[in-house]
Design a protein around this motif. Structure first.
Motif, short mmCIF file in Angstrom:
data_model
loop_
_atom_site.label_atom_id
_atom_site.label_comp_id
_atom_site.label_asym_id
_atom_site.label_seq_id
_atom_site.Cartn_x
_atom_site.Cartn_y
_atom_site.Cartn_z
N ARG A 33 0.85 -1.20 0.00
CA ARG A 33 0.00 0.00 0.00
C ARG A 33 0.88 1.23 0.00
O ARG A 33 1.71 1.41 0.88
CB ARG A 33 -0.93 0.03 1.22
N ASP A 34 0.71 2.07 -1.02
CA ASP A 34 1.49 3.30 -1.13
C ASP A 34 0.84 4.35 -0.24
O ASP A 34 -0.33 4.71 -0.43
CB ASP A 34 1.52 3.77 -2.59
N VAL A 59 0.71 -6.99 4.99
CA VAL A 59 0.74 -5.67 4.36
C VAL A 59 2.08 -5.00 4.61
O VAL A 59 2.67 -5.14 5.68
CB VAL A 59 -0.38 -4.76 4.93
N GLN A 60 2.57 -4.31 3.59
CA GLN A 60 3.70 -3.42 3.81
C GLN A 60 3.32 -2.03 3.31
O GLN A 60 2.65 -1.88 2.30
CB GLN A 60 4.97 -3.92 3.11
N ILE A 61 3.68 -1.03 4.09
CA ILE A 61 3.40 0.36 3.73
C ILE A 61 4.63 0.91 3.03
O ILE A 61 5.74 0.83 3.54
CB ILE A 61 3.10 1.20 4.99
N SER A 106 13.36 5.82 -5.30
CA SER A 106 13.71 5.40 -3.95
C SER A 106 12.45 5.09 -3.17
O SER A 106 11.39 5.64 -3.41
CB SER A 106 14.48 6.50 -3.22
N ARG A 107 12.56 4.20 -2.18
CA ARG A 107 11.40 3.80 -1.43
C ARG A 107 11.79 3.40 -0.02
O ARG A 107 12.88 2.93 0.22
CB ARG A 107 10.66 2.64 -2.10
N ALA A 108 10.87 3.62 0.89
CA ALA A 108 11.09 3.21 2.28
C ALA A 108 9.96 2.28 2.65
O ALA A 108 8.80 2.65 2.60
CB ALA A 108 11.10 4.43 3.21
N ASP A 109 10.28 1.05 2.98
CA ASP A 109 9.28 0.04 3.27
C ASP A 109 9.11 -0.16 4.76
O ASP A 109 10.09 -0.23 5.48
CB ASP A 109 9.65 -1.31 2.64
N VAL A 110 7.88 -0.28 5.19
CA VAL A 110 7.61 -0.77 6.53
C VAL A 110 7.40 -2.26 6.36
O VAL A 110 6.37 -2.70 5.88
CB VAL A 110 6.36 -0.10 7.13
N VAL A 111 8.39 -3.07 6.73
CA VAL A 111 8.34 -4.49 6.48
C VAL A 111 7.42 -5.15 7.49
O VAL A 111 7.50 -4.86 8.69
CB VAL A 111 9.77 -5.09 6.57
N PRO A 112 6.54 -6.04 7.04
CA PRO A 112 5.60 -6.69 7.95
C PRO A 112 6.31 -7.45 9.06
O PRO A 112 7.38 -7.99 8.89
CB PRO A 112 4.83 -7.66 7.04
N ARG A 113 5.69 -7.47 10.20
CA ARG A 113 6.15 -8.26 11.34
C ARG A 113 5.06 -9.26 11.68
O ARG A 113 3.89 -8.94 11.61
CB ARG A 113 6.42 -7.37 12.55
N GLY A 114 5.41 -10.45 12.08
CA GLY A 114 4.40 -11.46 12.35
C GLY A 114 4.15 -11.64 13.82
O GLY A 114 4.86 -11.13 14.65
#
Length: 251
Positions: A80-81, A233-235, A243-251
């Protein structure tokens, strides 16, 4: 025999796999190597590797297929952007043709509370329409959404079909389209009710998006609290170039 999600070593392997998906090293449809090869690649035992894959399979990030040509394949997380104005159905369609479904939990009109009135610029005694829905992707729950809209701007909304894109409905029926959206993204812990709807354990990490949407005339028309499963989901924040900054999913 119940599968184990393992300990910290399995969790680190799980995060490495998620990072590989997030950075494009693994893409949707890729077949992971054999169990033996993957265990050697990550420097862990096969039992630890199996434990690392359990939550990814449960979340729908990976998919096990049996029979000839089977194995473990990447289904991917939903991206999701944070800067775009697409609703969830459009986002999922653009992101790979995922099968989308919506269950409407409740629709009701009520008096706005103080927080809602301030966010939506409402006066004393104003009312809002509250819509709560669970969104699914590929048959698995993805988010629990609660939107509040000024009742005066959306007459008859409670009787409308709310199983599709809310933004598309608001624009077509009421002429309300988001020109500016202000979002605050935080991490929340699932309550028992939220956990039940999202099929996660109580206390599981969720991505909480608090949003106020405004029209081009600066009229606030939507206040929303969206809770996303953090394992699905990753934001992504994009600014300017690639360039991009990802919020990597955590389980």
């Amino acid at each position: 025999m119940q599968e184990s999600e393992g300990g910290p070593v399995a969790e680190e392997v799980r995060r490495r796999i998620v990072r590989m998906i997030a950075t494009g090293a693994l893409v949707t449809g890729d077949r992971l190597g054999t169990e033996r090869a993957l265990a050697e690649r990550f420097g862990v035992s096969r039992a630890t590797l199996r434990s690392a894959l359990v939550p990814l399979n449960r979340a729908g990030v990976l998919e096990r297929r049996t029979g000839r040509g089977g194995g473990t394949f990447v289904r991917g997380v939903v991206e999701r952007d944070a800067a775009e104005q697409l609703g969830l159905p459009q986002r999922l369609a653009v992101g790979g043709g995922r099968e989308v479904a919506t269950v409407v939990l409740s629709v009701r009109e009520r008096a706005a509370d103080a927080t809602e009135a301030a966010a939506l610029g409402l006066g004393p005694g104003a009312r809002v329409v509250e819509v709560e829905r669970v969104r699914y992707a590929d048959g698995l729950p993805l988010s629990l959404d609660r939107a509040r809209l000024p009742a005066a701007l959306v007459p008859g909304l409670a009787q409308a079909d709310l199983a599709g894109s809310l933004y598309a409905l608001l624009e077509e029926r009421f002429g309300l389209a988001p020109d500016v959206s202000e979002e605050v993204i935080t991490v929340a812990q699932a309550t028992r009710r939220e956990a039940e709807h999202l099929d996660v354990p109580p206390g599981a990490a969720l991505l909480h998006l608090y949003r106020v949407a405004r029209t081009a005339d600066d009229v606030p028309f939507e206040l929303s609290d969206d809770l996303f499963r953090a394992d699905r989901v990753q934001i992504v924040a994009r600014r300017g170039g690639p360039s991009r900054a990802d919020v990597v999913p955590r389980g």
